[in-house]
Write an enzyme that holds these catalytic residues in place. Sequence first.
Site, PDB file in Angstrom:
ATOM      1  CD1 TRP A 164      -2.196  -2.054   2.123  1.00  0.00           C
ATOM      2  CD2 TRP A 164      -2.616  -1.689  -0.036  1.00  0.00           C
ATOM      3  NE1 TRP A 164      -3.054  -3.045   1.688  1.00  0.00           N
ATOM      4  CE2 TRP A 164      -3.326  -2.843   0.370  1.00  0.00           C
ATOM      5  CE3 TRP A 164      -2.728  -1.271  -1.360  1.00  0.00           C
ATOM      6  CZ2 TRP A 164      -4.135  -3.573  -0.508  1.00  0.00           C
ATOM      7  CZ3 TRP A 164      -3.519  -2.000  -2.238  1.00  0.00           C
ATOM      8  CH2 TRP A 164      -4.213  -3.122  -1.808  1.00  0.00           C
ATOM      9  N   GLY A 235     -12.481  -8.531  15.640  1.00  0.00           N
ATOM     10  CA  GLY A 235     -13.510  -9.510  15.343  1.00  0.00           C
ATOM     11  C   GLY A 235     -13.201 -10.316  14.099  1.00  0.00           C
ATOM     12  CG  ASP A 236     -14.189 -14.600  11.895  1.00  0.00           C
ATOM     13  OD1 ASP A 236     -14.457 -14.179  10.751  1.00  0.00           O
ATOM     14  OD2 ASP A 236     -13.938 -15.794  12.130  1.00  0.00           O
ATOM     15  NE  ARG A 252      -2.597  -8.228  -0.773  1.00  0.00           N
ATOM     16  CZ  ARG A 252      -1.487  -8.876  -1.141  1.00  0.00           C
ATOM     17  NH1 ARG A 252      -0.817  -8.482  -2.211  1.00  0.00           N
ATOM     18  NH2 ARG A 252      -1.034  -9.891  -0.455  1.00  0.00           N
ATOM     19  CG  HIS A 255      -6.987 -12.110  -3.487  1.00  0.00           C
ATOM     20  ND1 HIS A 255      -5.801 -11.648  -4.015  1.00  0.00           N
ATOM     21  CD2 HIS A 255      -6.811 -12.097  -2.129  1.00  0.00           C
ATOM     22  CE1 HIS A 255      -4.945 -11.387  -3.044  1.00  0.00           C
ATOM     23  NE2 HIS A 255      -5.526 -11.638  -1.903  1.00  0.00           N
ATOM     24  CG  ASP A 256      -7.016 -14.146   0.948  1.00  0.00           C
ATOM     25  OD1 ASP A 256      -6.133 -14.264   0.081  1.00  0.00           O
ATOM     26  OD2 ASP A 256      -6.902 -13.412   1.948  1.00  0.00           O
ATOM     27  CD  GLN A 306       1.208 -18.072  -0.652  1.00  0.00           C
ATOM     28  OE1 GLN A 306       1.566 -17.195  -1.420  1.00  0.00           O
ATOM     29  NE2 GLN A 306       1.415 -18.011   0.642  1.00  0.00           N
TER      30      GLN A 306
END
Length: 345
Positions: A164, A235-236, A252, A255-256, A306
């Site tokens: 960034w 938090g999640d 980003r 895309h995971d 990954q």
Amino acid sequence: MGSPEDEAYRLLQEYSNGFMVSQVLFAACELGVFDLLAEAPGPLGSAAVAARLGISCRGTEQLLDACVALRLLRVQVRTGEAVYANTELASAYLARASPTCQQHMLLYMARTTYLCWAHLAEAVRDGENQYLKAFGVSSKELFTAVYRSEAERLQFMRALGDVWSVEGRSVLAAFDLSPFPLVCDLGGCSGALAKECASLYTGCHVTVFDIPDVVQAAKRHFSFPEDGRISFSEGDFFQDPLPEADLYLLARVLHDWTDEKCSRLLARVHRACRTGGGVLVIESLLDADERGPLTTRLYSLNMLVQTEGRERTPAQYRALLGPAGFRDVQCRRTGGTYDAVLARK
């Protein structure tokens, strides 16, 4: 065909030797070559570089000359001795003193990504990430193990900060975000993109939302403006309530994940978003035919080795955002590695 002068043969050699190029770059970063030359009062000979870094003279000379061939270093001959200095590329992106240094990301790629890519054929065969083969543990176990290590966690957080420092302003300026005074950066990690946002749009407040370990590490190891316009929330984002905001940043992040998980997350974002607000998706966009740009195509393979995700086309992001309730989906190419997709509630 098949002669050393043949263009196809030269291209094959370039591709097959690509991993050697990466390793020259990674090794020079890890050994501190670019930092040493940035700090030196003038160019240094290979013997001086070797002595100051505590490494072999034979290996140092070969590494330095490889860096010259790659235009990472420049060389002059003075009184019969070759002396080396950083090129503009190295000064801007490879010396730690530079605000746009990419060393943390390069070292993450060297120590994690590179090892996974050694199993690309297995990833294609199995359709799964390769943490088990690369590290002897599942991706979930590795994630937990990495985040038990402060050093490994910080390396990845700083790696995203590297990205960034170069790409942040262009993706945030792709659209006028000034109508969104309250911003939430989901999975915002170290807060690097939040700082870019607060700097570019002085009337906004940015909340960085991430898991507790990451938030605590960010507070301990990274500095932030003292004007209070950046705050943190733990938090999640798949399970816990999301902070209310006018605009959510997903940089980003998508895309995971699989399409199903992306859809679930975007639906949660839509419910939390204020009316008239929106979401800014920051990703490297594939072309409509999914075969380019080359960097993005390679990044998508990286998601295969990954993660469980992939890079996507603008149409594929529209197909995720629309059913989640978002409208007026606009995609902007920035000319850099990362692009921007803005959708409104």
